[in-house]
Enzyme design. Structure first.
Site, mmCIF file in Angstrom:
data_model
loop_
_atom_site.group_PDB
_atom_site.id
_atom_site.type_symbol
_atom_site.label_atom_id
_atom_site.label_comp_id
_atom_site.label_asym_id
_atom_site.label_seq_id
_atom_site.Cartn_x
_atom_site.Cartn_y
_atom_site.Cartn_z
ATOM 1 N N CYS A 1 44.238 -14.590 -6.771
ATOM 2 C CA CYS A 1 43.278 -14.609 -7.891
ATOM 3 C C CYS A 1 41.859 -14.426 -7.358
ATOM 4 C CB CYS A 1 43.365 -15.924 -8.653
ATOM 5 S SG CYS A 1 45.006 -16.369 -9.243
ATOM 6 N N CYS B 1 0.854 -1.194 0.000
ATOM 7 C CA CYS B 1 0.000 0.000 0.000
ATOM 8 C C CYS B 1 0.888 1.242 0.000
ATOM 9 C CB CYS B 1 -0.913 0.005 1.221
ATOM 10 S SG CYS B 1 -0.017 0.070 2.788
ATOM 11 N N ASP C 1 14.575 -28.167 22.468
ATOM 12 C CA ASP C 1 13.123 -28.162 22.647
ATOM 13 C C ASP C 1 12.747 -29.546 23.171
ATOM 14 O OD1 ASP C 1 10.350 -27.431 22.280
ATOM 15 O OD2 ASP C 1 10.385 -28.760 20.538
#
Length: 803
Positions: A84, A15, A496
């Site tokens: 290089c 928007c 976890d």
């Protein structure tokens, strides 16, 4: 950096307000003018004068509107040393429309993030103009390029060897065997012998050795000398000096009329040999990628009109039914439609036990069918397959530059010019204090040849390439190469609980009620949870189905993260969740049910409470059993000197019970998503977080190193630094061991490269001569230089044996 106009796609603009925020973010940067943001086309146009694209990218990303930059991979030929690759990287990075460039000396590639307005072909042209032929990368082409390079260098070496041997024998044979010298000079004559050496050496330099001059001299003239420049100067100086002795001896003092054709020829031959062996070893370093690419078969049998038809794998489309014969490789990703059997997925997951497959189970392209005939439906083809994603991830990790590489880059950037200066100083000192001009030339040439930075440039990337490739074979998929270095410094491993330390499939183990029948409570709860995707809810539903209960429909179901859900079932208002959810809704927990839940929690079960019409009536105990390898994994990490932690959203009592059973040092339960992120932030340097890669994505991204527990068919885990493809927790210590081995290998390589140059450059300069020591021959320097690169690559190849 000159002013340039940039057109940047910004897909996040939706928007005019978004466009305004993007414009403000750009306006805040110095050096940007003519800023225009179009919310319709979602593009920003601007003129940058002295502001790097990477700074623009960072500013827009911080504002929440990252630009959609293009990533191009280039295949580059002719790179032979860190000078290089460093020069190419500096030139690409200096462009205002390039955000980032990473050049990999070992792979012969460059990964460039740039504005879409910059055509990839132009990037290849920029590198080609520097003297390094480049082309936009084509999928799966890199291994072929490496094999072609090794074959070309082998031919060049053998040609140079055939031309050099007569020169070497004619000159050095006489020194070793004086009788041979007299016989040869009597047979051919001194002058024809010198002419023969000059012609053969000229053929060596103009033929196989032309590559050094074609690349090295232009680089020198552009002010960016590199390894080829050193070889061209050294061999060229030895040849020209000797040619002057032969063609115009009057220009050289009589005491200095020595020829060094054999030095010029042997230098080129030995360096070509070193490069050939190096290219072969580099090919072996990329063997893991090549093996992955070769896993996919070329053809598959498709059911068309009920009849089996052989088609090319490239012609398969999602939805096709493919017949899979016993022992045949799976062509692309799919799901089993008919049949039951086992598939060997070890080449992708590192898991040696074949995985059982039944209708509905996923299969992965490149894996091997067992003894049963199966039919599967194609779900992904081409670049969307798991195998293709793995190859891209491994290649991306291999192209990464570790933080330790920055030290090498700073040194090699100035190394070649410093060496050329030292060679000039050496020549002048020997000219003033040495016996003659010939000794000065030999000393200067020896310094040029011995000081090749090849080993420095190879030290880091070749170890990364071999290490990440070996990781892929072990089911440890590094998505980001820098994770190799960070993981080696791991101090604290956080896990976890659900789906990581446990199976992730909780089961209903008990139902406690107060004022309602067990089956009625379970039936109502299951009706509401049937609309939920939470694993605890699925366990309640499975428990009701197992008892043969019908599931009533539910309306107005709403879920709250970390709390539970609410809904209406058969006209009764239900609230299902933890005690906090009851309290927040003004419902007093029943002491009987609260005590029963606390007792279940101490046994490792997770209690879920239910209130009906504002009254606490039931508590369900759900247990998620630990993975069978979890306890051994924690014990292994402790033996490696690491601390462990568990961060869980489960209630503290349940988390503590699971943690105590597994032997975890620090257990934190009852964490909301924000609490878990804060806990990871407190873990500090050396922190690692291990999660299942789905609901743990923010935590994986927040940790210094994120490890996702994945599977061979689910690797779209963008937040993690590395993925354990088999889902086996034992991959965590395996990944840390591999990381430590890679970093140890890199340190060994860097020590060898730096110590080699530090020790031998002064010897080549002749600092030992005043003390009776030797003056280093250019030929020995060429051999030592070639050997140094081969040793570095050979040492890195030892990582292929890491277990």
């Amino acid at each position: 950096m000159t002013a340039t106009t940039l057109e940047l796609p910004i897909p996040g603009i939706s928007c005019a307000a978004c466009a305004g925020r993007v414009e403000r973010a750009l306006t805040a940067l110095p050096g940007l003018t003519d800023i225009a943001v179009n919310p319709i086309t979602r593009r920003a146009s601007l003129r940058a004068d002295g502001t790097a694209l990477i700074d623009i990218d960072a500013a827009l990303t911080q504002a929440g509107y990252p630009p959609d930059l293009t990533t191009t991979r280039l295949d580059i030929q002719g790179m032979s040393c860190a000078s290089c690759s460093g020069r190419i990287q500096r030139v690409l990075s200096a462009r205002p429309d390039v955000a980032e460039a990473q050049v990999n000396l070992v792979a012969g590639t460059a990964q460039v993030r740039h504005a879409p307005s910059l055509p990839p072909a132009d990037l290849a042209g920029i590198v080609t103009k520097l003297g390094y032929p480049a082309a936009v990368h084509q999928d799966a082409a890199a291994p072929v390029v490496r094999e072609d390079e090794a074959a070309t260098l082998k031919r060049a070496f053998l040609t140079a060897l055939a031309l050099t041997l007569p020169v070497f024998v004619a000159e050095m044979g006489g020194h070793l065997v004086p009788a041979f010298h007299h016989w040869l000079h009597g047979l051919i004559g001194s002058t024809p012998l010198l002419w023969m050496q000059m012609i053969l050496t000229a053929l060596v330099l103009a033929g196989p050795g032309r590559r050094f001059f074609a690349t090295g001299i232009p680089a020198l003239l552009r002010g960016g000398p590199e390894m080829n420049s050193l070889v061209a100067l050294g061999a060229g100086a030895a040849f020209l000096y000797s040619a002057v002795v032969v063609l115009a001896p009057g220009l050289i003092p009589e005491t200095s009329r020595h020829v060094y054709f054999e030095a010029a020829a042997v230098i080129v031959t030995l360096i070509l040999m070193g490069r050939w062996l190096e290219a072969r070893a580099k090919g072996q370093a990329g063997a893991a990628i090549r093996a992955l690419i070769e896993l996919a078969p070329d053809r598959a049998t498709v059911l068309k009109g009920g009849k089996p038809t052989q088609v090319a794998v490239a012609d398969l489309r999602p939805g096709d039914l493919v017949l899979l014969a016993p022992g045949e490789r799976v062509a692309v990703d799919g799901t089993v439609a008919e049949g039951e059997g086992h598939i060997d997925e070890s080449m992708l997951t590192g898991e040696p036990i074949p995985a059982p497959k039944a209708p509905g189970d996923p299969v992965t392209g490149g894996t091997v069918n067992g003894t049963a005939a199966l039919t599967y439906r194609v779900t992904a083809t081409g670049a969307d397959t798991t195998l293709s994603r793995i190859v891209r991830m491994v290649e991306g990790a291999q192209n990464a530059r570790l933080p330790v590489q920055a030290l090498v880059d700073r040194i090699t950037r100035i190394f070649v010019p410093v060496v050329m200066g030292l060679a000039a100083v050496t020549f002048l000192l020997w000219l003033v204090f040495g016996p003659d001009l010939a000794h000065a030339v030999v000393a200067g040439v020896a310094v040029l040849i011995i000081a090749c930075p090849c080993a420095m440039g190879l030290a880091v990337p070749v170890s990364i390439m071999v290490g990440t490739g070996r990781g892929a074979q072990l089911g440890v998929l590094f998505r980001r190469g820098e994770a190799l270095q960070r993981l080696s410094n791991a101090r604290l491993i956080g896990f976890d609980k659900t789906g990581t330390l446990t199976r992730g499939r909780p089961e209903l183990v008990a139902v406690h009620t107060d004022g309602i029948a067990e089956d009625e409570a379970l039936r109502l709860a299951a009706g509401a949870e049937a609309r939920s995707e939470h694993p605890l809810g699925a366990a309640i539903v499975a428990g009701a189905v197992a008892r043969g209960l019908d599931l009533p429909p539910a309306q107005d179901v709403k879920a709250s993260a970390g709390r539970g859900l609410s809904g209406v079932v058969e006209g009764r208002r239900l609230l299902i969740g933890n005690l906090a959810a009851l309290t927040e809704n003004g419902i007093a927990p029943t002491p009987l049910l609260r005590d029963a839940a606390e007792k279940e929690a101490t046994q490792g079960a997770t209690p879920v409470h239910m209130a009906v019409d504002g009254r606490h009536v039931a508590s369900f105990a759900l247990a998620d059993r630990a993975r069978p390898e979890a306890q051994d994994t924690i014990a292994t990490l402790h033996r490696m000197g690491l601390q462990t932690a568990m961060l869980s959203g489960d209630i503290p009592a349940t988390a503590q019970a699971v943690g105590a059973r597994l032997g975890i040092d620090d257990v934190q339960g009852g964490l909301m998503p924000g609490d878990k992120l804060a806990a990871i932030g407190r873990m500090g340097a050396g922190s690692v977080f291990v999660g299942d890669g789905i609901n743990d994505a923010p935590a994986l991204a927040a940790a210094e190193t994120g490890i996702a527990i994945g599977s061979g068919t689910s690797i779209a885990i963008e937040s993690a630094d590395l993925v354990l493809m088999s889902g086996d927790l034992g991959g965590v210590p395996r990944a840390i061991r591999l990381s430590r081995a890679v970093m140890r290998n890199i340190r060994q390589n860097l020590f060898w490269a730096f110590a080699y140059n530090t020790a031998l450059i002064p010897v080549a300069m002749g600092v030992l001569v005043p003390f009776g020591g030797p003056q280093l021959s250019p030929m020995l320097g060429a051999g030592a230089m070639a050997l140094s690169s081969v040793c570095v690559v050979g040492n890195a190849l030892r990582l292929r044996a890491v277990r």
